[in-house]
Design a protein around this motif. Structure first.
Motif: not given
Length: 739
Positions: A139-159, A404-412
């Motif tokens: 649970v902690a791993g995919f929550m971290n991964g989801i947080g990273v995905i959301i964060f990375m996806a918002q960098i472009r609209p933020f800047i 889980v964090t790495i696979v969430t961010v890099s794969v699926d």
């Protein structure tokens, strides 16, 4: 609490919560639909609002957590994004719908609908209790991964750069950052994080939204008036369709579902299952938090049913999937919301915004939504899991979290959950294999049963009792530990009797059962005995399951029902009796009823003294199950066993579970403490077979001490010697069991 007993506070809670829920719903909808291009951002915002309306209201009405507020969440947005990305690159969807994008949106809707159906089914079959078995590191791993995905996806609209801009271009500064968007996003973040410390009455997300919007348009007015235009402005949401989904949209949904090729259902079913599990985890975690604050107890299965209904309907009406949201639920509770009506009020307010205030919502800057999502993404990171990196003892758990964090961010995210569960399962099996299956081993020459015997039999057990061995097993007897057990026990298979104590064995698989079969056959081939204890424990479901499994495989029949005992003490007693009989036949030891001179208490008395004692004793006979005396009876005398045996039992009066404290065999005495102390009997004594005893009444003992003090003294010395011997034997047993 009655549904309408808290209407005023529920209305206030729902109204306040809607202010927090709207920007989050819009932000998650926009983030989910972003891969489709800028033209679909308004539709994503509307899908987020529809999810908050439809799923939020139905989950509240049919759910099992009264004060919980449901709406689109970060995990739900990531799952939708994953489905969109896969569908965009699947050529099998060509020809479905009027446009390629319609086919993709159909796939998204079907996934959300099926996810709701799966969640509903999970609740109906009692799956709410199963969710808690998903390991926390996963649970902690995919929550971290989801947080990273959301964060990375918002960098472009933020800047303020185009989504097509390469990372290297962004980093080098060649992507054309927009000062206005960065400033608005930064103000949004600062206001969202800091304002709640000083302004308790207004949610931080609302303060951040207002501050960010004000900053964006003030800056645009001064530096770039073109940002104040609605058409062609990629830095704001843009025109949002208004109106509530109509039944015609539902009919179109079912019409197009039939056009989906069977070969493509794999990209729908697996994400739908993942969505249902993630939504369930997200929701039930929030339910626990709600329980703590409101001092109530949620119904997990009913909650899943309500969430399932809400998500299925949200999919039909074009909304985002939803789950219980901790942020909005806490706002609701703090403002007085306590019943499902608060969630309904929240949905009604959001609906009014969609129907009436759509023209205002369309002006919300993308960077402001990005700022809100960046705060959400950071808040999702499990800080405790990062702290584990410093702990060597938590290395295996850290491995799961990181993987889980790495696979969430890099794969699926779907693959990540599978990888996490696979690693957790492997580590669990490894841990079980590493545990000692044999908790303790001891032999019958050191540890004895509760049956108290005369000196001749006890001496025989001390000399020959090592032909009995007891193995206390622990944990699971399965493919990972079966070989280890066989290596332990192989050297003792030639002993007269092998006892396997199963008290701490939870499960036995087919490999473990086959090992038992081998052990039984090898022991029986030598003409020896194997006994099982603690296989029958009434009310213990684990033992009932193990017993049924061994019955089905014929293991218990192979062992023999008479060789299966309720506890190890009875099994050890049977082994001792059998060994003594076996040796008695070999050595021709006397087995008849004992005479007075054969009792160890009187062994130092002369013939004349024995004749003197005789008149003070009365011979009594008991048949099996006769009660010699009961708990609470007066201590009116002591008993000397000449043949048979009796057991000391507590709990026969029905106030507690019956337990055997000891068994007294021929040659020993009992009942002495009540006589010497003058207290009532502390337990019940029952004859276990035909038994003959000498009985000396308390009055007779007093007369003996008065009339024949020398004989009484010898008798007391014999009793003291016997009690000392019992204490020494017990001490040796305790030491042996502590090793």
């Amino acid at each position: 609490m009655n549904l309408f007993s808290n209407v005023k506070h529920d209305a206030l809670g729902g109204l306040t919560t809607s202010v927090v829920a709207m920007p989050l719903a819009i932000a998650f909808g926009v983030a989910a639909f972003a891969p489709l291009g800028p033209e679909f951002i308004p539709q994503g915002a509307l899908a987020g609002l529809y999810g908050s309306i439809v799923a939020g209201a139905l989950a509240s009405l049919f759910g099992g957590t009264p004060a919980q507020i449901s709406g689109p969440t970060a995990p739900m947005a990531v799952v939708v994004t994953s489905v969109i990305l896969k569908a965009m690159h699947d050529p099998r969807l060509e020809g479905i719908g009027a446009t390629p994008h319609e086919a993709i949106l159909l796939i998204v809707a079907v996934t959300i609908f099926l996810g709701g159906v799966f969640q509903l089914t999970l609740g109906l079959v009692g799956g709410g209790k199963l969710i808690k078995y998903i390991p926390y590191p996963v649970v902690a791993g995919f929550m971290n991964g989801i947080g990273v995905i959301i964060f990375m996806a918002q960098i472009r609209p933020f800047i303020g750069v185009d989504k097509a801009a390469e990372i290297t271009t962004i980093v080098s500064g060649g992507a054309g950052f927009r000062f206005e968007t960065i400033l608005a996003g930064t103000v949004t973040i600062v206001a969202t994080v800091i304002a709640p410390r000083y302004i308790k009455a207004v949610p931080g997300a609302l303060i951040g939204l207002v501050a960010g919007v004000a900053t964006f348009f003030t800056t645009a007015l001064i530096t770039s008036p073109s940002l104040l235009q609605l058409q062609g402005n990629d830095y704001i949401l843009g025109p949002i369709p208004t109106g509530f989904p109509t039944p015609s949209q539902v009919f179109a949904f079912f019409r197009l579902v039939g056009d989906i090729p069977p070969s493509t259902w794999g990209i729908v079913v697996i994400p739908a299952l993942t969505l249902s599990v993630l939504a369930a985890i997200d929701t039930l975690l929030t339910s626990v938090v709600s329980d703590i604050v409101t001092k109530t107890k949620h119904n997990s299965n009913r909650e899943l049913v309500g969430q399932g209904i809400g998500n299925a309907m949200s999919g039909l009406f074009g909304g985002m999937p939803a789950a219980g949201s901790t942020a909005t639920t806490m706002v609701n509770v703090k403002n007085g919301g306590r019943t499902p009506l608060s969630g309904v009020f929240k949905s009604l307010v959001v609906l009014l915004v969609v129907l009436i205030l759509g023209p205002l919502v369309q002006w919300i800057p993308m960077s402001v939504l990005a700022g809100i999502l960046l705060v959400t993404a950071v808040g999702m990171l499990d800080i405790k899991s990062f702290n584990l990196l410093k702990k060597k003892s938590a290395a295996e758990n850290v491995l799961i979290v990181v993987a889980v964090t790495i696979v969430t961010v890099s794969v699926d995210i779907i693959v990540a959950v599978g990888v996490g569960l696979a690693i957790a399962s492997f580590l669990f099996v490894k841990d079980q294999i590493g545990k000692a299956i044999v908790r303790r081993k001891y032999s019958g020459d050191v540890v004895h049963s509760k049956k108290v015997r005369d000196h001749s039999e006890m001496q025989l057990l001390e000399e020959k009792g090592d032909r009995i061995v007891v193995y206390e097993l622990s944990g699971s007897l399965f493919f990972g530990t079966a070989d280890k057990l066989f290596n332990h026990i192989e050297e003792d298979l030639q002993r007269f009797c092998v006892i396997l104590d199963l008290k701490r064995v939870d499960t036995i698989d087919l490999t473990g059962a086959q090992l038992l079969r081998q052990i039984v056959e090898r022991v029986q081939d030598r003409g020896n005995h194997i006994l099982l204890s603690y296989l029958d424990v009434p009310g213990d479901r684990d033992k009932e399951r193990v017993r049924g499994f061994l019955d089905d495989l014929g293991i218990t029949e192979l062992i023999g029902l008479s060789y299966i005992f309720e506890d190890t003490d009875h099994a050890l007693e049977w082994a001792e009796d059998t060994l003594i009989r076996h040796i008695t036949v070999e050595t021709q030891l006397p087995t008849d009823i004992l005479a007075l001179r054969d009792l160890s208490v009187f062994k130092d008395l002369s013939d004349n003294q024995l004749l003197t004692v005789g008149p003070y004793l009365n011979q009594k006979e008991y048949v099996e199950n006769d009660i010699v005396f009961s708990e609470g009876d007066p201590g009116d005398g002591m008993y000397f066993v000449l043949s048979g045996y009796v057991s000391v039992i507590t709990g026969l009066n029905g106030t507690e579970r019956a337990r055997r404290l000891a068994t007294f065999a021929k040659g020993v005495f009992f009942g002495d403490m009540a006589v010497l102390e003058g207290l009532p009997r502390s337990a019940t004594v029952r004859a276990e077979t035909e038994t003959t005893v000498f009985f000396m009444s308390k009055a007779g003992f007093v007369r003996l001490t008065t009339e024949e003090p020398a004989v009484a003294t010898q008798m007391l010395l014999g009793m003291a010697r016997e009690l000392s011997y019992r204490l020494r034997t017990t001490t040796a047993e305790v030491r042996a069991l502590e090793d």
